[in-house]
Design an enzyme around this catalytic site. Structure first.
Site, short mmCIF file in Angstrom:
data_model
loop_
_atom_site.label_atom_id
_atom_site.label_comp_id
_atom_site.label_asym_id
_atom_site.label_seq_id
_atom_site.Cartn_x
_atom_site.Cartn_y
_atom_site.Cartn_z
N ILE A 1 -23.01 4.32 -22.87
CA ILE A 1 -22.29 3.33 -23.62
C ILE A 1 -21.58 3.83 -24.70
O ILE A 1 -22.27 4.29 -25.43
CB ILE A 1 -23.13 2.08 -23.93
CG1 ILE A 1 -24.11 1.57 -22.81
CG2 ILE A 1 -22.30 0.83 -24.37
CD1 ILE A 1 -25.22 0.30 -23.27
N VAL B 1 -15.94 6.47 -24.01
CA VAL B 1 -16.11 7.39 -25.25
C VAL B 1 -17.39 8.24 -24.87
O VAL B 1 -17.36 9.47 -24.72
CB VAL B 1 -16.38 6.57 -26.53
CG1 VAL B 1 -16.70 7.29 -27.66
CG2 VAL B 1 -14.91 5.74 -26.89
N CYS B 2 -18.72 7.42 -24.90
CA CYS B 2 -19.83 8.17 -24.97
C CYS B 2 -20.13 8.84 -23.65
O CYS B 2 -20.56 10.10 -23.53
CB CYS B 2 -21.21 7.23 -25.38
SG CYS B 2 -20.74 6.34 -26.87
N THR B 3 -19.67 8.11 -22.45
CA THR B 3 -19.54 8.82 -21.12
C THR B 3 -18.59 10.04 -21.01
O THR B 3 -18.81 11.21 -20.74
CB THR B 3 -19.84 7.99 -20.18
OG1 THR B 3 -20.61 7.14 -20.28
CG2 THR B 3 -19.70 8.82 -18.62
#
Length: 221
Positions: free
Chosen positions: A116, A120-122
């Site tokens: 999540i 961004v994070c992935t």
């Protein structure tokens, strides 16, 4: 006709690491492309991949003492001995030396990840891993963000860079390869019963039919 130069990138259970990226209780509130109950199930199912196949698993959070919040306790309890990298500032997990060292220490060349938010994070981590030479499989069902439009754009960006954006069922079947393997039917049926109700109930229905079912008038194969 075979596509020239195409190589089917398959997940090798002996050469893959599972990453749980910022599945935090605060960030969870940002997810709008899944309903909350569905998405909670999906992130727990993602974390459970590591336990079913005994895959090295690394947990990471971003600024968890602030509004992002901690990882759900169910995930932490699922992996009590896994490396847990608590990042204090880096948005992209790959920018954190402890995280990079933990991934490299596994010696694996393939990565399954979800996080999540998707864009961004992935995506940032997936793109960094591809640049580093890893084969990356992004679990689309366990990565969430603010809208379907944002999710679609992020997944397109990852695919363009060579990331395999796939479903949870695809990941599990690719890891298993054959229902007769170990882990195989014996281990995966309980997993699907818990996290994929449609398949779990299909299996239950089949078991009930074998145990005490009768063919109704008009039924046929």
């Amino acid at each position: 006709m075979a596509t020239k130069g195409f190589r089917f990138a398959r997940i090798d259970k002996n050469d893959v690491v599972l990453l749980v990226v910022d599945h935090q209780t605060g960030l969870f509130q940002l997810v709008r492309d899944f309903n909350p109950d569905e998405y909670r199930n999906n992130i727990l199912a993602h974390a459970a991949i590591g336990t079913v196949f005994d895959i090295p698993t690394i947990l990471t959070t971003s600024a968890e003492t602030g509004p992002n919040g901690p990882l759900p306790k169910e995930i932490v309890e699922m992996h009590p001995n896994a490396p847990f990298i608590k990042r204090n500032g880096e948005v992209n997990a790959w920018d954190n030396k402890d995280f990079r060292d933990a991934v490299r220490a596994t010696g694996k060349k393939q990565v399954i990840l979800a996080g999540i938010v998707t864009d961004v994070c992935t995506a940032f981590l997936a793109l960094s891993l591809v640049e580093e030479g890893y084969t990356v499989f992004a679990n689309a069902e366990a990565s969430g963000t603010q809208s379907k439009r944002i999710s679609d754009d992020a997944n397109d960006r990852m695919r363009a860079a060579g990331v395999q954006v796939v479903s949870m069922f695809s990941i599990m079947c690719d890891l298993m390869r054959d229902w007769r393997n170990s882990p195989g039917s014996l281990e995966l049926m309980p997993y699907f019963d818990k996290y994929m109700a449609s398949y779990g109930y299909l299996a239950r229905s089949h078991a009930a039919a074998i145990d005490r079912g009768t063919v109704q008038p008009g039924e046929s194969e």
